[in-house]
Design a protein around this motif. Structure first.
Motif, PDB file in Angstrom:
ATOM      1  N   GLY A  83      -3.413   0.354   4.005  1.00  0.00           N
ATOM      2  CA  GLY A  83      -4.193  -0.274   2.956  1.00  0.00           C
ATOM      3  C   GLY A  83      -5.222   0.610   2.291  1.00  0.00           C
ATOM      4  N   GLU A  84      -5.335   0.429   0.976  1.00  0.00           N
ATOM      5  CA  GLU A  84      -6.320   1.170   0.209  1.00  0.00           C
ATOM      6  C   GLU A  84      -7.416   0.227  -0.288  1.00  0.00           C
ATOM      7  OE1 GLU A  84      -2.901   1.655  -1.171  1.00  0.00           O
ATOM      8  OE2 GLU A  84      -2.659   3.137   0.429  1.00  0.00           O
TER       9      GLU A  84
ATOM     10  N   HIS B  50     -16.914  14.070  -0.786  1.00  0.00           N
ATOM     11  CA  HIS B  50     -15.922  13.017  -0.591  1.00  0.00           C
ATOM     12  C   HIS B  50     -14.590  13.639  -0.140  1.00  0.00           C
ATOM     13  CE1 HIS B  50     -18.481  10.166  -2.663  1.00  0.00           C
ATOM     14  NE2 HIS B  50     -17.704   9.235  -2.159  1.00  0.00           N
ATOM     15  N   ALA B  51     -13.672  12.754   0.187  1.00  0.00           N
ATOM     16  CA  ALA B  51     -12.344  13.202   0.614  1.00  0.00           C
ATOM     17  C   ALA B  51     -11.487  13.657  -0.567  1.00  0.00           C
ATOM     18  CB  ALA B  51     -11.647  12.062   1.347  1.00  0.00           C
TER      19      ALA B  51
ATOM     20  N   LYS C 195     -10.770  10.148 -12.368  1.00  0.00           N
ATOM     21  CA  LYS C 195      -9.390  10.439 -12.008  1.00  0.00           C
ATOM     22  C   LYS C 195      -9.133  11.926 -11.771  1.00  0.00           C
ATOM     23  CE  LYS C 195      -4.923  10.027 -14.126  1.00  0.00           C
ATOM     24  NZ  LYS C 195      -4.092   9.535 -15.235  1.00  0.00           N
TER      25      LYS C 195
ATOM     26  N   SER D 134       0.849  -1.204   0.000  1.00  0.00           N
ATOM     27  CA  SER D 134       0.000   0.000   0.000  1.00  0.00           C
ATOM     28  C   SER D 134       0.875   1.241   0.000  1.00  0.00           C
ATOM     29  CB  SER D 134      -0.891   0.024   1.243  1.00  0.00           C
ATOM     30  OG  SER D 134      -0.098   0.217   2.395  1.00  0.00           O
TER      31      SER D 134
ATOM     32  N   ARG E  44      -7.353   5.281   0.169  1.00  0.00           N
ATOM     33  CA  ARG E  44      -7.220   5.189   1.621  1.00  0.00           C
ATOM     34  C   ARG E  44      -8.436   5.757   2.345  1.00  0.00           C
ATOM     35  NH1 ARG E  44      -5.337   2.324   5.719  1.00  0.00           N
ATOM     36  NH2 ARG E  44      -4.541   3.538   7.444  1.00  0.00           N
TER      37      ARG E  44
ATOM     38  N   PHE F 196       1.304   4.433  -5.480  1.00  0.00           N
ATOM     39  CA  PHE F 196       0.322   4.364  -6.562  1.00  0.00           C
ATOM     40  C   PHE F 196       0.957   4.926  -7.821  1.00  0.00           C
ATOM     41  CE2 PHE F 196      -3.510   6.267  -8.707  1.00  0.00           C
ATOM     42  CZ  PHE F 196      -4.072   5.058  -9.079  1.00  0.00           C
TER      43      PHE F 196
ATOM     44  N   LEU G  80      -3.419  -4.050  -2.837  1.00  0.00           N
ATOM     45  CA  LEU G  80      -3.207  -5.488  -2.732  1.00  0.00           C
ATOM     46  C   LEU G  80      -3.795  -6.065  -1.452  1.00  0.00           C
ATOM     47  CD1 LEU G  80       0.496  -5.650  -3.972  1.00  0.00           C
ATOM     48  CD2 LEU G  80      -1.557  -6.412  -5.194  1.00  0.00           C
TER      49      LEU G  80
ATOM     50  N   PHE H 155     -13.452  15.657  -8.673  1.00  0.00           N
ATOM     51  CA  PHE H 155     -13.665  15.521  -7.230  1.00  0.00           C
ATOM     52  C   PHE H 155     -15.139  15.252  -6.983  1.00  0.00           C
ATOM     53  CE2 PHE H 155     -10.215  18.791  -7.628  1.00  0.00           C
ATOM     54  CZ  PHE H 155      -9.179  17.918  -7.353  1.00  0.00           C
ATOM     55  N   ARG H 156     -15.455  14.164  -6.301  1.00  0.00           N
ATOM     56  CA  ARG H 156     -16.853  13.885  -5.969  1.00  0.00           C
ATOM     57  C   ARG H 156     -17.274  14.768  -4.792  1.00  0.00           C
ATOM     58  NH1 ARG H 156     -15.911   7.826  -4.713  1.00  0.00           N
ATOM     59  NH2 ARG H 156     -13.983   8.847  -4.040  1.00  0.00           N
TER      60      ARG H 156
ATOM     61  N   LEU I 278     -13.466  17.315   5.090  1.00  0.00           N
ATOM     62  CA  LEU I 278     -13.840  16.216   4.179  1.00  0.00           C
ATOM     63  C   LEU I 278     -12.829  15.086   4.332  1.00  0.00           C
ATOM     64  CD1 LEU I 278     -14.699  18.264   0.953  1.00  0.00           C
ATOM     65  CD2 LEU I 278     -16.320  17.029   2.404  1.00  0.00           C
TER      66      LEU I 278
ATOM     67  N   VAL J 213      -1.554  14.134  -4.874  1.00  0.00           N
ATOM     68  CA  VAL J 213      -1.628  12.841  -5.542  1.00  0.00           C
ATOM     69  C   VAL J 213      -2.656  12.024  -4.768  1.00  0.00           C
ATOM     70  CG1 VAL J 213       0.270  11.939  -4.095  1.00  0.00           C
ATOM     71  CG2 VAL J 213      -0.271  10.796  -6.230  1.00  0.00           C
ATOM     72  N   ARG J 214      -3.394  11.139  -5.439  1.00  0.00           N
ATOM     73  CA  ARG J 214      -4.272  10.245  -4.678  1.00  0.00           C
ATOM     74  C   ARG J 214      -4.537   8.976  -5.451  1.00  0.00           C
ATOM     75  NH1 ARG J 214      -9.925  10.870  -6.159  1.00  0.00           N
ATOM     76  NH2 ARG J 214      -9.943  12.294  -7.915  1.00  0.00           N
ATOM     77  N   ASP J 215      -4.762   7.932  -4.705  1.00  0.00           N
ATOM     78  CA  ASP J 215      -5.149   6.660  -5.292  1.00  0.00           C
ATOM     79  C   ASP J 215      -6.664   6.727  -5.444  1.00  0.00           C
ATOM     80  OD1 ASP J 215      -5.924   4.103  -5.839  1.00  0.00           O
ATOM     81  OD2 ASP J 215      -4.676   3.166  -4.301  1.00  0.00           O
ATOM     82  N   TYR J 216      -7.116   6.999  -6.662  1.00  0.00           N
ATOM     83  CA  TYR J 216      -8.543   7.286  -6.874  1.00  0.00           C
ATOM     84  C   TYR J 216      -9.392   6.025  -7.026  1.00  0.00           C
ATOM     85  CZ  TYR J 216      -6.219   7.028 -11.373  1.00  0.00           C
ATOM     86  OH  TYR J 216      -5.415   6.647 -12.413  1.00  0.00           O
ATOM     87  N   ARG J 217      -8.735   4.883  -7.035  1.00  0.00           N
ATOM     88  CA  ARG J 217      -9.500   3.642  -7.230  1.00  0.00           C
ATOM     89  C   ARG J 217     -10.355   3.330  -5.992  1.00  0.00           C
ATOM     90  NH1 ARG J 217      -4.702  -0.270  -7.654  1.00  0.00           N
ATOM     91  NH2 ARG J 217      -4.289   0.998  -5.805  1.00  0.00           N
TER      92      ARG J 217
END
Lengths: 371, 371, 371, 371
Positions: free
Chosen positions: D16-17, D106-107, D99, A69, D125, A72, D21, D102-103, C277, D117-121
């Protein structure tokens, strides 16, 4: 904040026993945007790995690390980095004979009094195997320090039993089984270790670790001085019994006029301080030494007791390092990297607004030395 | 959790500059019900106090401590204990000459780069004067450890410059200006110091501190080992450049058969470990050594720079200890007490339910030795 | 890290009992170079001070704060700031009657079971008097946030018993004894409190606190979210039984389409989130509410027990606030300031290298609103 | 001490996200000797698991936890417990459309400003998936508290949008998809949720969590009060916007005579305090409530912006909980368990020597109630 976490802003928390399912660790607080791959960590893990020469234990520990983790698309995200090494060489050995015995100079007796229970397989949590995760976590710190601040952290074996190195040639350190920086001493070390293995005995060692390019200002008075945190970090490594910064114990016999590192506009005239003044980095090389005791796992019998307090004679069979110091260099580097990284983040947290016109004389000296 | 707090359950947070209005500290986490008076703290403060012999600085620091909270009707209440020492000997000296200069080997240059500002009067926060509060706080830990667990913590000067003590007679330690435990060496030390003072130079020293009666089980693997926290604690004292546990740097040349402390039902056969195995107390005496550098405040001129980076020659006038190690013994005791106290509370927090039948062989040996 | 310290990088540790010699605190981690005087702290202390109207306790607590360290030549030095308020109005009252009794709804009974001892004079450590040091420490955070980042933190009484404020006019908040922002409600509150005092009863209250100009990015997932740390901070204030962020408990009945704060290039269209947020500040106003219970010190008799477990009837005489909420506004502001300050330093420690091109839409909206 | 660790002596650090994994966590400080199996953790994980009724997301998350360390021969060893859940249902969905968006609510936007940077999947996190590790870690605390101290921790859904439960029948809580304790309300909730799903909207909820059998004395004044740490713990759960202890916000309108919980030798006469007095447990049931906002992932379009600050219309497809509160009960229990566990260890660390003769009146009342 319990005992398995190191650091305040850049924190490393580890788990895992020698013969358990896996070793793991969580690195928290790493800045985002740092390019990072498993290969970055593997390099140092491979340097620490046993079984690469006849002078270390012949256990096979592939020590293949996975990043689970926090990374990315090849870059850190600022969220916790989970690392895992699965244990593969867990010989289903019979431990029933040592289950109720305490090996002299091992953690056994103390763990037993503390917890009333212990995982006796291969030393359990007290095994040096635990340091693999430190090396992996430290590699992240090393990479950040190098990439963003140009800090380079390197170590070497400065003494193996009675054999002291006399010169430091960085170019050969990673090319011999001892991390020895003095080519002339390597044959002597080979011979010494061969004899020792025959005897069945073990020997202590001394490691030196150096950080170049550390900006001045890292470390927090009073209790979290940079040197105090380095002492904490290095003394937390298995088998370490002594830590020195700069001139270390030599200062006892130094006079003030000899010890003080005079300053000129072109740099410091000496570095007895080991790069730390008043607990704060001065910009000079940060230099630390540590002493590692000889392995206590010996096939030569030793007196001990069992859980009932009855006398026993202990013989440790199995594969053990006759000199734990030999593989300790990457661990020392990792611990120094964690300390510097943590203090760098703490420093910019508190002092991001500070600007001084005074030149960094150590940086001036470094530039000059490179010309 | 910033740099001025020490400990996790038993915590000590200090404030104060050398020439500010006062020094203070908050001791948090002390168990309730402990009888405590200002006199309990004053004893150790007076041992540390300067000006009691010609070998220490002639500054007058009455160091009269007041307990401002946390004690009610003569007993601790479990709430934070506030301590205060007002500064009285603040000579209204003219500091304008050193204001823009950095004294070599002092914290000046590093503080300046870190904070961009510093209280230059008498060293400000980097002054050893800060250690007075550690001694006061440590006295609380010492009293609890002694009263509730029978732990005794004592230190001595083990080396003054080239003069090494050869025997330890505890009964004389507090009766000479050096905390020297070897009556034969005292005249030599007197003579050495007199000559040094004449020269205007300073000298390093080594202190040894010992805790007897420590129960087995204190210390937390992996990072917060008892020895690692001791290293942190002792290295955080001003001027300390090296820390050893037990055999310390001697382990480098020891063989495993020599180093390992064998065990019998009547006790350990040696104590190379210094009372710590695998980071956890073994019940044997916990022994640590620390090296203190020579004072850097010298009237002999030294090269340095000023805030603009220009070269200057620095001469430090004023009243300074020619050997800071002379007064460091009570400080080392205090820091060891804090570490043991913190770990004792942490240990019973986690392991209060543990019961083992295995005897504490070190305690057996102690009882036997007293017979 | 014991219970009397708040924060991680910007830490506040307090000591002192209601009727002890003094209250004190150590503020550690404050950036250097901030202009700071005792007057900066006194302003908020005076807002909290009792005895300024007939609606609060008539105790005289001048609450004159002294800065003992960490400030030099009018600016913070980056070293710990020691603060002290000496207690002056310690009536030598006879407490023997309450010594062995537990007042219902007070901390007495719980402290007794925890510590087996308590300083019963005026509530000892559990007295709201302790909050004076929070206000002083919070004023430092407020000043830094305002001076360096333009963040403004303000609070008001949003409900007094059954009386809810209906509009917020910041200009009048500091000009009435209730910190009430609604001029129309003040007479009603006066009347309500007068009747209550006659009855001898007490009443609860609700406080709202708002931070404007908070940069986006403060707060750390997962456990140290900004809202989680705010909840911790506010719930740690005496008498607080509930904390809300933004829409708070109203979200239970909100639908997603109603709750979500839509975004446009000119700003957010609502602020149900209260500026947080995913645990991180969004740049909008950070808004929190807290509920304070009615004082339990009443002259109306209540059933209770004594230390032996025997039934007693308790009557509390003496000078007490009939509504502790009335003086709580500055305390809430102080706690919010500490949280934001701590997270701001932590954020720049980890994320100093981050640069994004995305506009801060809340800042855009603020600028627009000021036009 | 970074943001992903909770607790001081009993610490939980997670990584973990959502679509990484694996999720993992390290539980440090657990007392040794506690019987523990993966099944002990799995029970609560299964209660939290999605996809068990039509009212929660239909994602398949088997959430099979593995214990990687810290347990030997079926018992905890006192060393860190490593937990791992591998992610299996990582649909290789195309995230390219979200990607750069921004929703709303949401965060996303806040993470972006913080980290760049963010793991948007699947939220990375910031996804509620992270709470799985809290449930696993909390199960260890629950087991210790139950086994060693007889403490029972249970929660229920106290309100679903406009539907409030009116009675608490613990026996049915785990037998309906809502953790609803009021059989009469279940059909109403079913109907409400079916309608909501059709609309495509979401709704908030309220959870109540209760700990019975908590010994008096847990919690540390001033900042680490038990209620303050509970507020921290519960507010750190995704979507929570409000926390109450005992009577919570109702105290605003309560008078002192009404609020105070009178005491008799047979127990307390009420529990407005929610089991906490002065920040310390009183022995009564510890009761907390928390408000969860409606899910923001809606298929109904909402206004937002992209990384360039340009306006976009966001529609969230995929599998989402229309009411996150429905699965939050086991998470609330876990967080309360962690807080109580941590404070229990801290309490016995500091106060192991305390003995009082005063009876625990809440325990008396419990025994009586069971007769």
């Amino acid at each position: 904040m319990s005992g398995n976490t190191f650091g305040k802003l850049f924190t490393v928390t580890t788990f895992g026993e020698s013969h358990g399912l896996a070793l793991g660790c969580i690195v928290d607080g790493c800045p985002p945007g740092l390019p990072l791959t498993e290969e970055d960590l593997q390099v140092d893990l491979d340097r620490r790995k046993p079984g690469t020469s006849r002078h270390t234990t012949q256990r096979r520990e592939p020590d293949q690390v996975r990043i689970l983790s926090g990374v990315f698309e090849g870059k850190t995200t600022g969220t916790p980095i989970g690392l895992l090494i699965e244990n593969t060489d867990q010989k289903s050995k019979d431990y029933s004979n040592i289950k109720d015995q305490f090996r002299p100079a091992h953690a056994d007796y103390a763990y037993w009094h503390k917890y009333g229970v212990r995982d006796y397989r291969g030393g359990g949590r007290s095994s040096a195997r635990e340091t693999a995760m430190r090396v992996a976590a430290g590699a992240i710190a090393k990479k950040f320090l190098q990439t963003v601040y140009g800090v380079r952290i390197r170590g070497y074996l400065s003494q193996l039993g009675p054999i002291k190195v006399e010169k430091v040639d960085w170019s050969i350190v990673n090319d011999n089984p001892f991390f020895c920086p003095d080519a002339d001493k390597i044959p002597e070390m080979e011979k010494y270790m061969d004899a020792l293995r025959k005897e069945g005995d073990s020997i202590g060692a001394k490691i030196t670790v150096v950080a170049e390019g550390v900006p001045p200002g890292l470390g927090e008075p009073i209790f979290d001085r940079l040197d105090a945190d380095l002492a904490h970090a290095l003394m937390s490594i298995n088998a370490v019994k002594g830590v020195e910064i700069g001139a270390g114990f030599d200062v006892v016999e130094q006079k003030g006029t000899e010890h003080r590192d005079e300053m000129t506009p072109e740099g410091f005239l000496s570095n007895n301080a080991g790069g730390v003044l008043g607990g704060i980095s001065s910009g000079q090389d940060v230099i630390a030494h540590m002493a590692l005791k000889p392995t206590s796992s010996l096939r030569l019998p030793g007196k001990s007791i069992d859980v009932n307090g009855d006398p026993v004679e202990v013989i440790t069979t199995g594969r053990h390092d006759p000199c734990v110091g030999i593989r300790a260099t990457p661990i020392a580097e990792a611990m120094m990297a964690m300390v510097l990284m943590d203090h760098l983040l703490r420093h910019r947290g508190q002092n991001a607004d500070v600007k001084v016109d005074t030149p960094d004389i150590a940086a001036i000296a470094r530039v000059k030395a490179q010309d």
